[in-house]
Design an enzyme around this catalytic site. Structure first.
Site, PDB file in Angstrom:
ATOM      1  N   LYS A 317       8.510 -17.638  14.235  1.00  0.00           N
ATOM      2  CA  LYS A 317       9.857 -18.121  14.570  1.00  0.00           C
ATOM      3  C   LYS A 317      10.322 -17.537  15.906  1.00  0.00           C
ATOM      4  O   LYS A 317      10.830 -18.267  16.757  1.00  0.00           O
ATOM      5  CB  LYS A 317      10.816 -17.736  13.432  1.00  0.00           C
ATOM      6  CG  LYS A 317      12.264 -18.109  13.658  1.00  0.00           C
ATOM      7  CD  LYS A 317      13.016 -18.238  12.355  1.00  0.00           C
ATOM      8  CE  LYS A 317      13.367 -16.906  11.714  1.00  0.00           C
ATOM      9  NZ  LYS A 317      14.513 -16.210  12.307  1.00  0.00           N
ATOM     10  N   ARG A 322      11.412 -18.721  21.752  1.00  0.00           N
ATOM     11  CA  ARG A 322      11.240 -18.316  23.148  1.00  0.00           C
ATOM     12  C   ARG A 322      10.388 -19.312  23.921  1.00  0.00           C
ATOM     13  O   ARG A 322      10.558 -19.497  25.125  1.00  0.00           O
ATOM     14  CB  ARG A 322      10.633 -16.908  23.193  1.00  0.00           C
ATOM     15  CG  ARG A 322      11.660 -15.832  22.764  1.00  0.00           C
ATOM     16  CD  ARG A 322      10.976 -14.579  22.250  1.00  0.00           C
ATOM     17  NE  ARG A 322      11.873 -13.448  22.040  1.00  0.00           N
ATOM     18  CZ  ARG A 322      12.548 -13.217  20.911  1.00  0.00           C
ATOM     19  NH1 ARG A 322      12.445 -14.052  19.881  1.00  0.00           N
ATOM     20  NH2 ARG A 322      13.322 -12.150  20.797  1.00  0.00           N
ATOM     21  N   GLY A 390      20.525 -16.413  14.262  1.00  0.00           N
ATOM     22  CA  GLY A 390      21.038 -15.319  15.078  1.00  0.00           C
ATOM     23  C   GLY A 390      20.268 -15.227  16.391  1.00  0.00           C
ATOM     24  O   GLY A 390      20.854 -14.988  17.451  1.00  0.00           O
ATOM     25  N   ASP A 611      12.405  -7.554   9.206  1.00  0.00           N
ATOM     26  CA  ASP A 611      12.659  -8.766   8.416  1.00  0.00           C
ATOM     27  C   ASP A 611      11.883  -8.791   7.101  1.00  0.00           C
ATOM     28  O   ASP A 611      12.085  -9.686   6.280  1.00  0.00           O
ATOM     29  CB  ASP A 611      12.304 -10.011   9.242  1.00  0.00           C
ATOM     30  CG  ASP A 611      13.185 -10.120  10.476  1.00  0.00           C
ATOM     31  OD1 ASP A 611      14.296  -9.545  10.448  1.00  0.00           O
ATOM     32  OD2 ASP A 611      12.767 -10.759  11.460  1.00  0.00           O
ATOM     33  N   ARG A 642      21.251  -7.623   3.411  1.00  0.00           N
ATOM     34  CA  ARG A 642      19.978  -7.693   2.678  1.00  0.00           C
ATOM     35  C   ARG A 642      19.746  -6.500   1.753  1.00  0.00           C
ATOM     36  O   ARG A 642      18.921  -6.596   0.845  1.00  0.00           O
ATOM     37  CB  ARG A 642      18.806  -7.872   3.666  1.00  0.00           C
ATOM     38  CG  ARG A 642      18.768  -9.273   4.231  1.00  0.00           C
ATOM     39  CD  ARG A 642      17.620  -9.518   5.192  1.00  0.00           C
ATOM     40  NE  ARG A 642      17.594 -10.929   5.557  1.00  0.00           N
ATOM     41  CZ  ARG A 642      16.952 -11.423   6.610  1.00  0.00           C
ATOM     42  NH1 ARG A 642      16.276 -10.620   7.410  1.00  0.00           N
ATOM     43  NH2 ARG A 642      16.987 -12.723   6.849  1.00  0.00           N
TER      44      ARG A 642
HETATM   45  O1  SPQ Z   1      17.339 -15.248  14.076  1.00  0.00           O
HETATM   46  P1  SPQ Z   1      17.876 -14.445  12.949  1.00  0.00           P
HETATM   47  O2  SPQ Z   1      18.761 -15.262  12.089  1.00  0.00           O
HETATM   48  O3  SPQ Z   1      18.555 -13.171  13.395  1.00  0.00           O
HETATM   49  O4  SPQ Z   1      16.595 -14.043  12.066  1.00  0.00           O
HETATM   50  C1  SPQ Z   1      16.027 -12.806  11.598  1.00  0.00           C
HETATM   51  C2  SPQ Z   1      15.175 -13.227  10.348  1.00  0.00           C
HETATM   52  O5  SPQ Z   1      15.119 -12.525   9.353  1.00  0.00           O
HETATM   53  O6  SPQ Z   1      14.535 -14.276  10.445  1.00  0.00           O
HETATM   54  C3  SPQ Z   1      17.050 -11.726  11.251  1.00  0.00           C
HETATM   55  F1  SPQ Z   1      17.833 -11.974  10.316  1.00  0.00           F
HETATM   56  O7  SPQ Z   1      15.061 -12.279  12.522  1.00  0.00           O
HETATM   57  C4  SPQ Z   1      15.386 -11.598  13.743  1.00  0.00           C
HETATM   58  C5  SPQ Z   1      14.987 -10.132  13.672  1.00  0.00           C
HETATM   59  O8  SPQ Z   1      15.611  -9.458  12.607  1.00  0.00           O
HETATM   60  C6  SPQ Z   1      14.612 -12.264  14.860  1.00  0.00           C
HETATM   61  C7  SPQ Z   1      14.532 -11.460  16.113  1.00  0.00           C
HETATM   62  C8  SPQ Z   1      14.094 -12.096  17.370  1.00  0.00           C
HETATM   63  O9  SPQ Z   1      13.438 -13.167  17.328  1.00  0.00           O
HETATM   64  O10 SPQ Z   1      14.360 -11.536  18.443  1.00  0.00           O
HETATM   65  C9  SPQ Z   1      14.842 -10.113  16.142  1.00  0.00           C
HETATM   66  C10 SPQ Z   1      15.300  -9.355  14.957  1.00  0.00           C
HETATM   67  O11 SPQ Z   1      16.691  -9.153  15.017  1.00  0.00           O
HETATM   68  P2  SPQ Z   1      17.324  -7.951  15.876  1.00  0.00           P
HETATM   69  O12 SPQ Z   1      18.750  -7.898  15.469  1.00  0.00           O
HETATM   70  O13 SPQ Z   1      16.586  -6.761  15.477  1.00  0.00           O
HETATM   71  O14 SPQ Z   1      17.178  -8.264  17.283  1.00  0.00           O
END
Ligand code: SPQ
Length: 732
Positions: A317, A322, A390, A611, A642
Site C-alpha cells: 500500500k 507513492r 492517512g 501496522d 488499535r
Molecule cells: O494510510 P494509513 O491510513 O495511515 O495506514 C496505516 C495502515 O495501517 O495501513 C496506518 F494506520 O499505515 C501507515 C503506517 O502506520 C502507512 C505509512 C506510510 O505509507 O507512510 C506510514 C505509517 O504511519 P506513520 O504515522 O507511522 O507515518
C-alpha cells in the site's frame, strides 16, 4: 391521503401506499376521467374524487403529482380545502419553482409544506404503468424549509420509506443544481442528439444501423415531452449553467480531436471511465471512492483449521501510493506493475486524475501514468476525497502546500478524527497556509500560491508520513529541507525519489532534499505488502499442521519488524530467494506452525512493525507466557485506537489483557472463545480477528469489516483458499 394527478409517479405512489397499507384511504383525482376510472379499476386508489376540492377535504396528506407548470393552478384549487395541519408535498423534478408557487398562492411556506422528489421513473407514462415497486431501492429527496414541522417531516419520511425508498434531505437550491447536472442535462442531450440525427437526410439508415450504444444513450429521449418542457423552463438557471459547462467541455474535446491532441483525449476519457465505473459512489457525494463506513460487511468465522498453500498477497500500500504520486509529478510515462487496487491507493490515483493527470488502468495491477512534471497539476474541481487513507492525506498536504491553486482534503469518519497538526505545523513553518478543523483534524484547506522555504525538522514522533510529507514539500521549497526521525521509519519515499532520479541525502536518521529539481519517469514493480502478508505469517504460525509460502514479499529493512518479532517469539519463518527489484528488497517466505512464546517486544522494533501489532496481539494470545508491548502510543491514532479496540475485541472473546498508555500486556495461553467483535471499521483489526479464529474454540463474528478493501482486496478469498473458515456477509 389525496393524490392529485394519476400519472406514472402519482399512480405508483398511490398504489405503493395502498399495497403497503400506509394510509387508511387513498383518494385520487385527475382531470382525465378515463385515468380516474382506471385508477379504481386497477386498484391504484381506493376512491376517485370528482374534483380537487373533494379529494383534499379531510385528507391528512395531499400529494401534488401534476406537471410542474400546472402546480400554481392546482395549489389555488387546493388552498380553500386544505385542513389545518395537513401535510402538503409534491413529486416534481424542480423544487424552487414549487416553493415559488407555494409562496405565490399561500403567501408563505408553512411548516407542513414539504417539497419532495422521488428519483425514480421510467420512459413509460400514465396510470397503466403505475408500479408499486417503482420507488423500492430508489432515493427520494425532501427539501424541507428551516421552519419545517418535525413530526410532519418524520411522517412523510416514514411514508416514502414504507414504499421502499431511501429518503435524503437537502436544500431546494442544492437539489435543483444537482438535478440539473445529473438528470436534466442528460435528457436535454438525448433529445437533442436524436433530433439532430433524425434531421439528417440518411436518417433512416442511421437508425437502422444504430447499435446498442445509441440505444443506451438515447433511451431517455422517449420520455414525456410536455413534462420535460416544463422541467427545463422551471429549472432554467441551473440548467443553463449545466449547458454552458458542458458546451465548454465538449468544445475542448472538439479542439483536441481537430489538433490530434491524444493526451487530452486520453486524459478525459480515462477520467470519465473511472468516474462511470464508480458513479454510484460519486452519487453519494464521496468522489469516486467507496464510503466503506456505509457498507455493512460482517465476517463469520468457524474455529480451527490449518493454513497451507502458495500465495501472493496484493501489492504494498505504501509503495502503491507513492508510485502514483511520483509518477504523476515526473516528466514522462511511468509504468507500475503490482499496484494495489485497494480503496486507499485508488483514492490517491483518483485525486491525481482530478488534478488533470492522465492515468491508464489499473488493469490487473498495471498502471500507466502520464506524468505532468512537478508544476503541471491543474486545480481540482472540488475537494479531494481521500477515503480512509492517512497516508494519502498527509503526503498530499505536503505536495499541495506548494501548488499555485487552493485545495481541500477530506476523508471518511475515521480519517476525519486523525491528527493532521503533525503535518500542518511543520508545513506552516516552511511558509504554507493550511487551515484544519478543530484540534488539527481534517478537512485540510490549503491555500495555493505560497513560497515555501526549506527547514530542518526534528520529528517528535517516528512517522514515515510526516517525513514523506515534508520531503515532498521540499521538492518545491527554496533551499534544503531536512527531516530527522527519532527512530527509523519506512523509507519508501526516499528510495523511490532516488529511483526517479531525485537526489536524497541520507545521513543516519536525517533525510534531505534540495528544491527545484525534476523527477524522471521510471518503471516500478510493487512487491507484495508485508503488512498484508503478516496476517498469514501469524495464521500459519498459530494454526497446527500449517505450511504456507508467501511470494514476492517486500522486505524493506524498515518494514520487517513483524518477522523479527515473530522469530523472537519462536516462529518458523524461512526467507528464500532474496532479491532486489526496483530499489526495494523482495523475498519469498515459507512459514510453518510453531509453538510461540511470549516476549518483551524491543522498542526499537515498534516503528518497524507499527501496522502489524493487531495481528501480533493474536500471536501473543496463542503464545506461551507473557508478551509486553511498550512505546507504541502511535497505535492509538491509527484508523482506530488499535490498542483499546484490540483489547475490547479480545475481552469479547474471553481473553483478558492489561492496557497501558503506550502498549499492552498479554498473558499467552488463554482460551479464545466465541463471540462478536466490533472492528470499528479498522481493516487491520477485522483481519486480525479472522486470524484469531484459527485458535478459537467457538464461532467468531466480526462486524464493520468493509474497510478491509482499503488495503487488502480479496482477503476473504485468499483466507478461505489457505484454510481459514471465513464467510463474508453484506456489502453495498
Ligand atoms: O494510510 P494509513 O491510513 O495511515 O495506514 C496505516 C495502515 O495501517 O495501513 C496506518 F494506520 O499505515 C501507515 C503506517 O502506520 C502507512 C505509512 C506510510 O505509507 O507512510 C506510514 C505509517 O504511519 P506513520 O504515522 O507511522 O507515518
Amino acid at each position: 391521503m389525496a393524490v392529485i394527478g394519476l400519472g406514472l409517479i402519482g399512480g405508483s405512489l398511490a398504489k405503493a401506499v395502498r399495497v403497503n397499507r400506509l394510509a387508511a384511504t387513498v383518494v385520487g383525482t385527475d382531470t382525465r376521467e378515463e385515468e380516474l376510472a382506471l385508477g379504481v379499476e386497477l386498484g391504484v386508489i381506493d376512491e376517485a374524487a370528482a374534483s380537487i376540492a373533494d379529494a383534499v377535504t379531510g385528507s391528512d396528506l395531499v400529494v401534488l403529482a401534476v406537471p410542474v407548470r400546472a402546480t400554481r393552478d392546482v395549489l389555488n384549487a387546493v388552498k380553500p380545502y386544505l385542513s389545518a395541519g395537513a401535510v402538503l408535498t409534491d413529486v416534481g423534478s424542480t423544487k424552487s419553482s414549487f416553493v415559488e408557487d407555494v409562496k405565490a398562492v399561500f403567501g408563505e411556506v408553512s411548516p407542513t409544506v414539504i417539497p419532495g422528489h422521488p428519483i425514480a421513473g421510467s420512459e413509460k407514462s400514465g396510470i397503466r404503468a403505475a408500479n408499486p415497486d417503482l420507488f423500492a431501492n430508489h432515493k427520494v429527496i425532501l427539501t424541507p424549509a428551516e421552519n419545517v414541522d418535525s413530526s410532519a417531516l418524520m411522517r412523510l419520511r416514514a411514508l416514502w420509506e414504507g414504499c421502499g425508498a431511501t429518503v435524503l434531505t437537502m436544500s431546494v437550491a442544492y437539489h435543483d443544481e444537482v438535478l440539473a447536472a445529473t438528470s436534466h442535462l442528460p435528457h436535454l442531450i438525448a433529445f437533442s442528439l436524436v433530433d439532430t440525427l433524425a434531421g439528417e437526410d440518411e436518417n433512416m439508415d442511421i437508425f437502422r444501423y444504430a447499435a446498442g450504444g445509441f440505444r443506451d444513450f438515447t433511451r431517455i429521449a422517449a420520455s414525456d415531452p410536455v413534462m420535460w418542457h416544463d422541467i427545463f423552463l422551471s429549472n432554467r438557471d441551473a440548467v443553463l449553467r449545466g449547458i454552458d459547462h458542458f458546451t465548454h467541455d465538449l468544445d475542448q474535446l472538439r479542439t483536441a480531436i481537430a489538433n490530434q491532441d491524444s493526451a487530452t483525449l486520453l486524459r478525459v476519457f480515462s477520467r470519465a471511465k473511472a468516474a462511470r465505473e464508480h458513479f454510484s459512489r460519486m452519487l453519494s457525494g464521496q468522489a469516486y471512492v467507496t464510503n466503506n463506513s456505509q457498507k455493512q460487511v460482517t465476517f463469520r468465522l468457524q474455529p480451527g483449521g490449518s493454513v497451507t498453500g502458495d500465495i501472493r498477497v496484493p501489492g504494498d500500500k505504501s509503495i502503491s501510493h507513492r508510485s502514483i504520486m511520483l509518477g504523476a509529478l515526473a516528466e514522462g510515462i511511468t509504468e507500475v506493475k503490482g499496484f494495489l487496487e485497494g480503496e486507499d491507493s485508488l483514492a490517491t490515483l483518483q485525486a491525481f486524475r482530478d488534478m488533470g493527470v492522465t492515468i491508464e488502468g489499473p488493469d490487473d495491477g498495471f498502471v500507466r501514468i502520464h506524468g505532468v512534471g512537478l508544476n503541471g497539476l491543474q486545480p481540482p474541481r472540488g475537494p479531494l476525497y481521500l477515503g480512509n487513507s492517512g497516508t494519502a492525506m498527509r503526503l498530499f498536504s505536503g505536495l499541495l502546500a506548494a501548488q499555485t491553486f487552493d485545495s481541500e482534503l477530506t476523508g471518511d469518519s475515521s480519517l476525519s478524527k486523525r491528527p493532521m497538526g503533525r503535518v500542518a505545523d511543520p508545513l506552516r513553518a516552511m511558509g504554507a497556509v493550511i487551515d484544519t478543523a478543530e484540534g488539527g483534524r481534517p478537512p485540510l484547506k490549503i491555500r495555493g500560491g505560497q513560497h515555501l522555504t526549506g527547514i530542518h525538522y526534528e520529528m517528535p514522533v517516528a512517522s514515515a508520513q510526516v517525513k514523506s510529507c515534508l520531503l515532498l514539500a521540499g521538492l518545491y521549497a527554496e533551499g534544503v529541507t531536512s527531516v530527522t526521525e527519532p527512530a527509523p521509519t519506512r523509507d519508501h519515499t526516499e528510495r523511490m525519489l532516488a529511483g526517479f532520479g531525485y537526489h536524497v541525502h541520507r545521513d543516519n536518521g536525517t533525510a534531505s532534499v534540495s528544491g527545484g529539481g525534476t523527477l524522471t519517469a521510471t518503471a516500478i514493480d510493487v512487491p507484495a505488502d508485508i503488512s498484508s502478508a503478516a496476517f498469514f505469517l501469524v495464521a500459519a504460525s498459530i494454526a497446527p499442521n500449517s505450511e504456507l509460502v508467501l511470494r514476492h514479499v517486500g522486505m524493506n529493512p524498515t518494514r520487517v519488524g513483524v518477522i523479527n518479532i515473530l522469530r523472537m517469539m519462536g516462529a518458523d519463518i524461512e526467507v528464500l530467494a532474496e532479491r532486489e527489484i526496483g530499489g526495494e528488497p523482495v523475498a519469498d517466505l515459507k512459514v510453518r506452525s510453531a509453538q510461540l512464546k511470549g516476549i518483551d517486544i524491543p522498542e526499537a522494533e515498534v516503528p518497524l512493525a507499527i501496522d502489524e501489532f493487531p495481528v501480533l496481539f493474536i500471536a501473543a494470545v496463542c503464545a506461551r507466557g507473557k508478551t509486553v508491548l511498550r512505546g507504541a502510543e502511535e497505535l492509538r491514532v491509527k484508523e482506530s485506537d488499535r490498542i483499546q479496540v484490540m483489547a475490547d475485541g479480545l475481552a469479547e472473546l474471553g481473553v483478558e489483557t492489561t492496557v497501558t498508555p503506550d502498549g499492552i500486556v498479554i498473558e499467552g495461553g488463554q482460551t479464545i472463545g466465541g463471540g462478536k467483535v466490533d472492528s470499528h471499521g479498522d481493516h487491520r483489526i477485522a483481519m486480525s480477528f479472522a486470524v484469531a479464529s484459527l485458535c478459537a474454540v467457538g464461532d467468531i463474528e466480526v462486524t464493520d469489516c468493509a474497510n478491509v478493501a482499503t488495503s487488502f482486496p480479496g482477503f476473504v478469498d485468499l483466507a478461505l483458499q489457505t484454510g481459514i473458515r471465513i464467510a463474508a456477509e453484506g456489502g453495498e
